[in-house]
Design a protein around this motif. Structure first.
Motif, PDB file in Angstrom:
ATOM      1  N   ARG A   1       0.850  -1.294  -0.115  1.00  0.00           N
ATOM      2  CA  ARG A   1      -0.128   0.202   0.053  1.00  0.00           C
ATOM      3  C   ARG A   1       0.906   1.161   0.143  1.00  0.00           C
ATOM      4  O   ARG A   1       0.618   2.317  -0.928  1.00  0.00           O
ATOM      5  N   LEU A   2       1.732   1.086   0.912  1.00  0.00           N
ATOM      6  CA  LEU A   2       2.929   2.490   0.941  1.00  0.00           C
ATOM      7  C   LEU A   2       3.616   2.714  -0.443  1.00  0.00           C
ATOM      8  O   LEU A   2       3.744   3.777  -0.890  1.00  0.00           O
ATOM      9  N   LYS A   3       3.901   1.553  -1.205  1.00  0.00           N
ATOM     10  CA  LYS A   3       4.501   1.738  -2.493  1.00  0.00           C
ATOM     11  C   LYS A   3       3.644   2.192  -3.479  1.00  0.00           C
ATOM     12  O   LYS A   3       3.740   2.933  -4.424  1.00  0.00           O
ATOM     13  N   ARG A   4       2.272   1.742  -3.442  1.00  0.00           N
ATOM     14  CA  ARG A   4       1.267   1.966  -4.444  1.00  0.00           C
ATOM     15  C   ARG A   4       1.004   3.534  -4.322  1.00  0.00           C
ATOM     16  O   ARG A   4       0.629   4.305  -5.059  1.00  0.00           O
ATOM     17  N   ALA A   5       0.811   3.930  -2.979  1.00  0.00           N
ATOM     18  CA  ALA A   5       0.367   5.357  -2.582  1.00  0.00           C
ATOM     19  C   ALA A   5       1.411   6.357  -2.939  1.00  0.00           C
ATOM     20  O   ALA A   5       1.186   7.394  -3.615  1.00  0.00           O
TER      21      ALA A   5
END
Length: 191
Positions: free
Chosen positions: A159-163
Motif C-alpha cells: 500500500r505504501l509503495k502504491r500510495a
C-alpha cells in the motif's frame, strides 16, 4: 497510569493535553475534516478512559491511543453519509517554518508545494491515505502500522509503495498543469 485506571478526571485531562494535538492531526489527515477529527479524538479518549484497565503495558499508551483513533476513523469512513460529504483540508496545522529565512518567492513555492501535496494526499483512497499518514506524518514503522491496522506487513509495504506511486503521478499531473499555464502565459506575453 494508576490514576487513569482509578478513573481520576485530572489524569484524563492530563492525558488529553499530552496526546490531543497529535491524535487530532492524525485523524484530520485521515478524515479531511477538522470538526470530525476532533469528534473522533473525543471518542478515542472516552473509549480509552473506559477501557484503561485493558492496557497492560503503560509504555504503549501512545500506540494504543493511535490504534483507537485509527479504528474510530475507519468506522466513520464506513458510514454511507460520510462517504458522500465533500471535505477539505483547510484547517491542517502545517509545520511552522521560520519564514524570515525564506525569500518571498521561496515562501510562495513552499506554500504551493505543501498545498499541492495536501491535495494529492486527500485524493488517495482511504487505505492509501492511512498508510501515508501513519508512515510519514506520524513516523510509525511498517510493523507498527501493520499492528494498528490489523494487516500484514507485506500489505502495508504494498500500500505504501502504491500510495507513493499514485502521489508521484498526481503531483506530476499538477506540474504539467503549471507548465502548461507557464507556456500559455509566456506565449501571451511574447505577442
Amino acid at each position: 497510569m494508576d490514576r487513569l485506571k482509578d478513573k481520576e478526571e485530572n489524569a484524563l485531562i492530563q492525558l488529553m493535553n499530552q496526546y490531543g494535538d497529535y491524535l487530532v492531526r492524525t485523524a484530520l489527515l485521515l478524515l479531511k475534516d477538522y470538526q470530525t477529527a476532533e469528534e473522533v479524538v473525543q471518542d478515542t479518549f472516552v473509549i480509552a478512559f473506559e477501557k484503561m484497565k485493558q492496557l497492560e503495558d503503560p509504555t504503549k499508551l501512545k500506540s494504543w491511543l493511535t490504534s483507537i483513533t485509527v479504528n474510530c476513523c475507519r468506522s466513520r469512513m464506513r458510514k454511507w453519509s460520510w462517504k458522500n460529504v465533500l471535505l477539505h483540508l483547510d484547517n491542517v496545522d502545517k509545520e511552522q517554518v521560520d519564514e524570515s529565512m525564506l525569500t518571498p518567492e521561496e515562501a510562495l513555492i513552499d506554500f504551493v508545494w505543501n498545498q499541492n501535496l495536501s491535495e494529492a494526499i486527500q485524493k488517495l483512497d482511504y487505505k492509501y491515505r492511512e498508510v501515508i499518514t501513519l508512515y510519514y506524518f506520524n513516523e510509525l514503522k511498517i510493523n507498527e502500522i501493520a499492528l494498528y491496522t490489523k494487516s500484514k506487513e507485506s500489505t502495508i509495504k504494498s500500500r505504501l509503495k502504491r500510495a507513493r506511486f499514485m502521489l508521484k503521478e498526481l503531483l506530476q499531473k499538477g506540474d504539467a498543469v503549471i507548465d502548461k499555464r507557464e507556456r500559455t502565459n509566456k506565449g501571451t506575453s511574447q505577442q
